[in-house]
Design an enzyme around this catalytic site. Structure first.
Site, PDB file in Angstrom:
ATOM      1  N   GLY A 184       0.850  -1.410  -0.071  1.00 53.22           N
ATOM      2  CA  GLY A 184       0.073   0.119   0.087  1.00 53.22           C
ATOM      3  C   GLY A 184       0.856   1.291   0.011  1.00 53.22           C
ATOM      4  O   GLY A 184       1.899   1.332   0.575  1.00 53.22           O
ATOM      5  N   SER A 185       0.397   2.161  -0.788  1.00 52.23           N
ATOM      6  CA  SER A 185       1.183   3.440  -0.918  1.00 52.23           C
ATOM      7  C   SER A 185       0.415   4.625  -1.694  1.00 52.23           C
ATOM      8  O   SER A 185      -0.618   4.639  -1.849  1.00 52.23           O
ATOM      9  CB  SER A 185       2.552   3.072  -1.675  1.00 52.23           C
ATOM     10  OG  SER A 185       2.056   2.288  -2.808  1.00 52.23           O
ATOM     11  N   ARG A 186       1.459   5.773  -2.115  1.00 47.27           N
ATOM     12  CA  ARG A 186       0.502   6.837  -2.577  1.00 47.27           C
ATOM     13  C   ARG A 186       1.732   7.379  -3.510  1.00 47.27           C
ATOM     14  O   ARG A 186       2.830   7.336  -3.435  1.00 47.27           O
ATOM     15  CB  ARG A 186       0.263   7.804  -1.580  1.00 47.27           C
ATOM     16  CG  ARG A 186      -0.995   8.805  -1.945  1.00 47.27           C
ATOM     17  CD  ARG A 186      -1.229   9.762  -0.893  1.00 47.27           C
ATOM     18  NE  ARG A 186      -0.510  10.872  -0.658  1.00 47.27           N
ATOM     19  CZ  ARG A 186      -0.641  11.781   0.294  1.00 47.27           C
ATOM     20  NH1 ARG A 186      -1.132  11.359   1.416  1.00 47.27           N
ATOM     21  NH2 ARG A 186      -0.126  12.955   0.069  1.00 47.27           N
TER      22      ARG A 186
END
Length: 216
Positions: A184-186
């Protein structure tokens, strides 16, 4: 299904661990525990295979637009102060990548890499407002000859490794691979004020396919 090169090592190590674990379960636990282990470890391995998938997509090019650098959901569209490179007000567009998204990142425009930095930091959840400045992250500034945009890969609570292939002075092509974020990341994009933004909050994006903005 193709597997991205960033997953080869992890998948091999995981496969070895799974085989060892199942052998131990087979010899030292009841048969029903061994059966449950097969199911659990198979699901885990299938999840990893899916996570590191490399989709077949046409490489779109258009000098007038900025394509999405990542799969995910648009979670921020706002004016904000960018304090690392531009040190002025910009339009920020952020794309949140869940564990179910493809985690390859692509260059959204054609041009030259003017700036690259990798910053060590925290591992706040990726949607936290401070994650853009406090989390493990990379900053890449791209110049297409007419304007610059800043792209930032941000690690999340689960993402403990960011891979970025950018090098200062390198010429890059639109939708060429830029890197990979594990779990999970951005990804944040910073545009000049006045840029026409073509996405809305909560809109789903497809890396290299969805038009994020149009450049003047």
């Amino acid at each position: 299904m193709r597997i991205h090169k960033e997953g080869h090592s992890m998948l091999l190590k995981t496969l070895i661990l799974v085989v060892v674990a199942l052998v131990l379960l087979y010899f030292f636990t009841p048969i029903y525990v061994y059966g449950a282990g097969i199911v659990v470890f198979s699901l885990l391995y299938l999840f990893l295979l899916r996570f590191f998938r490399f989709p077949n997509r046409p490489q779109l090019t258009d000098d007038g637009v900025v394509y999405a650098p990542a799969d995910g959901t648009v979670v921020v569209i706002e004016k904000t102060f960018e304090g690392e490179y531009f040190k002025d007000e910009r339009i920020q567009v952020s794309i949140f990548m869940s564990v179910w998204n493809v985690h390859i990142n692509w260059y959204p425009i054609k041009g030259v890499v003017d700036y690259f930095r990798h910053h060590h930091g925290k591992f706040l959840v990726a949607w936290h407002p401070k994650s853009s400045t406090e989390n493990e992250r990379t900053t890449v500034v791209l110049n297409n000859g007419k304007s610059q945009i800043l792209l930032r890969q941000i690690a999340g609570f689960l993402a403990r490794r960011i891979v970025c292939y950018a090098k200062e002075g390198e010429k890059i092509e639109q939708n060429q691979q830029m890197g990979f974020i594990k779990f999970g990341s951005r990804v944040d994009l910073f545009f000049p004020i006045g840029t026409e933004i073509n996405v809305e909050l909560n809109q789903k994006t497809t890396g290299g396919q969805t038009v994020i903005a149009k450049l003047k």
